[in-house]
Scaffold this motif. Structure first.
Motif, PDB file in Angstrom:
ATOM      1  N   GLY A  45       0.784  -1.226   0.000  1.00  0.00           N
ATOM      2  CA  GLY A  45       0.000   0.000   0.000  1.00  0.00           C
ATOM      3  C   GLY A  45       0.813   1.271   0.000  1.00  0.00           C
ATOM      4  N   SER A  46       2.130   1.156  -0.009  1.00  0.00           N
ATOM      5  CA  SER A  46       2.970   2.352   0.019  1.00  0.00           C
ATOM      6  C   SER A  46       3.188   2.889  -1.394  1.00  0.00           C
ATOM      7  N   GLY A  47       3.388   4.218  -1.464  1.00  0.00           N
ATOM      8  CA  GLY A  47       3.659   4.851  -2.745  1.00  0.00           C
ATOM      9  C   GLY A  47       2.417   5.034  -3.588  1.00  0.00           C
ATOM     10  N   ALA A  48       2.610   5.677  -4.729  1.00  0.00           N
ATOM     11  CA  ALA A  48       1.497   5.899  -5.653  1.00  0.00           C
ATOM     12  C   ALA A  48       2.048   6.271  -7.021  1.00  0.00           C
ATOM     13  N   SER A  49       1.330   5.829  -8.066  1.00  0.00           N
ATOM     14  CA  SER A  49       1.738   6.140  -9.433  1.00  0.00           C
ATOM     15  C   SER A  49       0.545   5.951 -10.354  1.00  0.00           C
ATOM     16  N   GLU A  50       0.402   6.809 -11.342  1.00  0.00           N
ATOM     17  CA  GLU A  50      -0.698   6.701 -12.291  1.00  0.00           C
ATOM     18  C   GLU A  50      -0.337   5.843 -13.496  1.00  0.00           C
ATOM     19  N   SER A  51       0.913   5.387 -13.581  1.00  0.00           N
ATOM     20  CA  SER A  51       1.371   4.724 -14.797  1.00  0.00           C
ATOM     21  C   SER A  51       0.661   3.401 -15.051  1.00  0.00           C
ATOM     22  N   ALA A  52       0.419   2.609 -14.001  1.00  0.00           N
ATOM     23  CA  ALA A  52      -0.201   1.293 -14.203  1.00  0.00           C
ATOM     24  C   ALA A  52      -1.613   1.441 -14.756  1.00  0.00           C
ATOM     25  N   ALA A  53      -2.399   2.341 -14.152  1.00  0.00           N
ATOM     26  CA  ALA A  53      -3.775   2.546 -14.620  1.00  0.00           C
ATOM     27  C   ALA A  53      -3.794   3.071 -16.048  1.00  0.00           C
ATOM     28  N   GLN A  54      -2.931   4.031 -16.342  1.00  0.00           N
ATOM     29  CA  GLN A  54      -2.911   4.613 -17.685  1.00  0.00           C
ATOM     30  C   GLN A  54      -2.481   3.595 -18.726  1.00  0.00           C
ATOM     31  N   SER A  55      -1.595   2.680 -18.331  1.00  0.00           N
ATOM     32  CA  SER A  55      -1.157   1.639 -19.254  1.00  0.00           C
ATOM     33  C   SER A  55      -2.323   0.754 -19.685  1.00  0.00           C
ATOM     34  N   VAL A  56      -3.205   0.419 -18.738  1.00  0.00           N
ATOM     35  CA  VAL A  56      -4.370  -0.413 -19.073  1.00  0.00           C
ATOM     36  C   VAL A  56      -5.355   0.387 -19.929  1.00  0.00           C
ATOM     37  N   VAL A  57      -5.531   1.653 -19.611  1.00  0.00           N
ATOM     38  CA  VAL A  57      -6.377   2.514 -20.438  1.00  0.00           C
ATOM     39  C   VAL A  57      -5.871   2.532 -21.874  1.00  0.00           C
ATOM     40  N   ASP A  58      -4.565   2.722 -22.029  1.00  0.00           N
ATOM     41  CA  ASP A  58      -3.969   2.759 -23.371  1.00  0.00           C
ATOM     42  C   ASP A  58      -4.190   1.444 -24.109  1.00  0.00           C
ATOM     43  N   GLU A  59      -4.081   0.340 -23.374  1.00  0.00           N
ATOM     44  CA  GLU A  59      -4.275  -0.990 -23.966  1.00  0.00           C
ATOM     45  C   GLU A  59      -5.713  -1.153 -24.465  1.00  0.00           C
ATOM     46  N   ILE A  60      -6.662  -0.703 -23.664  1.00  0.00           N
ATOM     47  CA  ILE A  60      -8.070  -0.817 -24.053  1.00  0.00           C
ATOM     48  C   ILE A  60      -8.379   0.085 -25.249  1.00  0.00           C
ATOM     49  N   ARG A  61      -7.885   1.300 -25.207  1.00  0.00           N
ATOM     50  CA  ARG A  61      -8.137   2.224 -26.321  1.00  0.00           C
ATOM     51  C   ARG A  61      -7.502   1.739 -27.610  1.00  0.00           C
ATOM     52  N   ALA A  62      -6.311   1.149 -27.491  1.00  0.00           N
ATOM     53  CA  ALA A  62      -5.637   0.633 -28.687  1.00  0.00           C
ATOM     54  C   ALA A  62      -6.430  -0.487 -29.345  1.00  0.00           C
ATOM     55  N   ALA A  63      -7.224  -1.189 -28.540  1.00  0.00           N
ATOM     56  CA  ALA A  63      -8.053  -2.281 -29.065  1.00  0.00           C
ATOM     57  C   ALA A  63      -9.422  -1.782 -29.521  1.00  0.00           C
ATOM     58  N   GLY A  64      -9.642  -0.453 -29.461  1.00  0.00           N
ATOM     59  CA  GLY A  64     -10.888   0.123 -29.923  1.00  0.00           C
ATOM     60  C   GLY A  64     -11.926   0.334 -28.836  1.00  0.00           C
ATOM     61  N   GLY A  65     -11.556   0.119 -27.574  1.00  0.00           N
ATOM     62  CA  GLY A  65     -12.490   0.282 -26.481  1.00  0.00           C
ATOM     63  C   GLY A  65     -12.437   1.662 -25.852  1.00  0.00           C
ATOM     64  N   GLN A  66     -13.272   1.876 -24.849  1.00  0.00           N
ATOM     65  CA  GLN A  66     -13.322   3.150 -24.139  1.00  0.00           C
ATOM     66  C   GLN A  66     -12.936   2.931 -22.672  1.00  0.00           C
ATOM     67  N   ALA A  67     -12.048   3.771 -22.171  1.00  0.00           N
ATOM     68  CA  ALA A  67     -11.591   3.638 -20.790  1.00  0.00           C
ATOM     69  C   ALA A  67     -11.054   4.966 -20.305  1.00  0.00           C
ATOM     70  N   MET A  68     -11.082   5.143 -18.996  1.00  0.00           N
ATOM     71  CA  MET A  68     -10.459   6.299 -18.365  1.00  0.00           C
ATOM     72  C   MET A  68      -9.792   5.838 -17.081  1.00  0.00           C
ATOM     73  N   ALA A  69      -8.776   6.557 -16.661  1.00  0.00           N
ATOM     74  CA  ALA A  69      -8.028   6.202 -15.453  1.00  0.00           C
ATOM     75  C   ALA A  69      -8.418   7.112 -14.300  1.00  0.00           C
ATOM     76  N   HIS A  70      -8.367   6.548 -13.098  1.00  0.00           N
ATOM     77  CA  HIS A  70      -8.540   7.356 -11.900  1.00  0.00           C
ATOM     78  C   HIS A  70      -7.717   6.731 -10.776  1.00  0.00           C
ATOM     79  N   GLY A  71      -6.960   7.572 -10.081  1.00  0.00           N
ATOM     80  CA  GLY A  71      -6.035   7.063  -9.075  1.00  0.00           C
ATOM     81  C   GLY A  71      -6.508   7.163  -7.649  1.00  0.00           C
ATOM     82  N   ALA A  72      -7.809   7.164  -7.410  1.00  0.00           N
ATOM     83  CA  ALA A  72      -8.321   7.309  -6.045  1.00  0.00           C
ATOM     84  C   ALA A  72      -7.885   6.152  -5.163  1.00  0.00           C
ATOM     85  N   ASP A  73      -7.530   6.487  -3.927  1.00  0.00           N
ATOM     86  CA  ASP A  73      -7.379   5.494  -2.863  1.00  0.00           C
ATOM     87  C   ASP A  73      -8.795   5.075  -2.477  1.00  0.00           C
ATOM     88  N   VAL A  74      -9.112   3.789  -2.603  1.00  0.00           N
ATOM     89  CA  VAL A  74     -10.492   3.354  -2.408  1.00  0.00           C
ATOM     90  C   VAL A  74     -10.991   3.584  -0.984  1.00  0.00           C
TER      91      VAL A  74
END
Length: 308
Positions: A45-74
């Motif tokens: 649970g230590s640290g934080a980075s938006e890169s992992a979420a954005q990477s999945v967003v990019d992967e989905i968009r590259a396949a023609g899907g729709q996605a957005m990233a959000h880095g909220a601590d749940v």
């Protein structure tokens, strides 16, 4: 019938890696618009980075899907509220919530600090409750919602050194049971997924040859069914390595003691009868248990009760 999620909007927490990523990709592949929530923290649970979420967003968009990233601590209500606001602003609805985010801080109970106990419970239990609570009014207004809470064999059956994680994961069953009841009138279905998979949280615990069988993608088909239009509700689905099974809680028929027999000695003497699996049954509400006990006690005394 093919399961699709066209025009559905899903929030998947902890979706930057592992199971969450597989779930998000599976939803997007079948037409869902997906919010990739991930704090980008380490497994503790230590640290934080938006890169992992954005990477999945990019992967989905590259396949023609729709996605957005959000880095909220749940476990942060303000961050979760912002995620819900942004989702509604972007797509106008929230149909599916997959509560997957989690951390590990494993130690034996005697060596664990209460801060570590509390933090794991905050992320797994309070995080699931916080995200679901923020989406609940949206789902009620829509008259449609699908919620999955992620449990674990550690919570359902126990695992050495994981008292914090096990307690939080066991709590998912209780949360599901109540939300299933409260959501039924608004077509909100709530289920529990209890996965075992090869992820960064388990890779050090499982033999390499077993890990090859336990890819997160082998679990996602079960998750996709649990959030589909024809999903069941109040199901605990175990999943791993392409295997799927239902976990149920049963109560033994038990015994009834009264009068001079109502003693701890009689409980000890008849413990085999108390724990016998013969005629055990699955109870579906707390009142079912109460009704069973009171009815048995009344019957033993020759009384007749009218429950209305």
């Amino acid at each position: 019938m093919t399961i699709r999620f066209d025009n559905r909007v899903a929030i998947v927490t902890g979706a930057g890696t592992g199971l969450g990523r597989a779930h998000a990709l599976g939803l997007a592949e079948r037409g869902a618009r997906v919010v990739i929530n991930d704090l980008g923290a380490a497994t503790d649970g230590s640290g934080a980075s938006e890169s992992a979420a954005q990477s999945v967003v990019d992967e989905i968009r590259a396949a023609g899907g729709q996605a957005m990233a959000h880095g909220a601590d749940v476990s942060d209500p303000d961050g979760v509220a912002d995620m819900v606001t942004q989702t509604l602003s972007q797509w106008g609805r929230i149909d599916i919530v997959v509560n997957n985010a989690g951390i590990l801080r494993d130690k034996t109970f005697s060596n664990m600090t209460l801060d570590d106990f509390r933090r794991v419970v905050d992320v797994h239990l309070m995080g699931s409750a916080t995200v679901t609570h923020a989406c609940w009014p949206v789902m009620r207004e829509q008259g449609y919602g699908r919620v999955v809470l992620t449990s674990s064999g550690s919570g359902l059956y126990g695992n050495f050194g994981q008292s914090n994680y096990g307690a939080a994961k066991a709590a998912m069953m209780g949360l599901m049971n109540v939300l299933h009841m409260e959501g039924a009138r608004d077509n909100i279905r709530v289920n529990v997924l209890a996965p075992t998979a090869a992820t960064r949280m388990t890779e050090a615990l499982i033999p390499a040859d077993a890990l090859e069988l336990m890819a997160p993608e082998t679990i996602t088909p079960g998750l996709l069914y649990l959030v589909s239009e024809d999903a069941p509700s109040r199901v605990m689905l175990g999943a791993g390595a392409g295997c799927f099974a239902q976990t149920r809680v049963y109560e033994s028929q038990g015994i009834t003691l009264q009068g001079d027999d109502l003693t701890p000695e009689q409980v000890a003497a008849r413990f085999a009868d108390i724990t016998s699996a013969e005629d055990q049954q699955e109870l579906t509400s707390a009142f079912d248990q109460t009704k069973k006990y009171v009815s048995n006690a009344a019957m033993a005394r020759g009384l007749s009760l009218d429950w209305g």
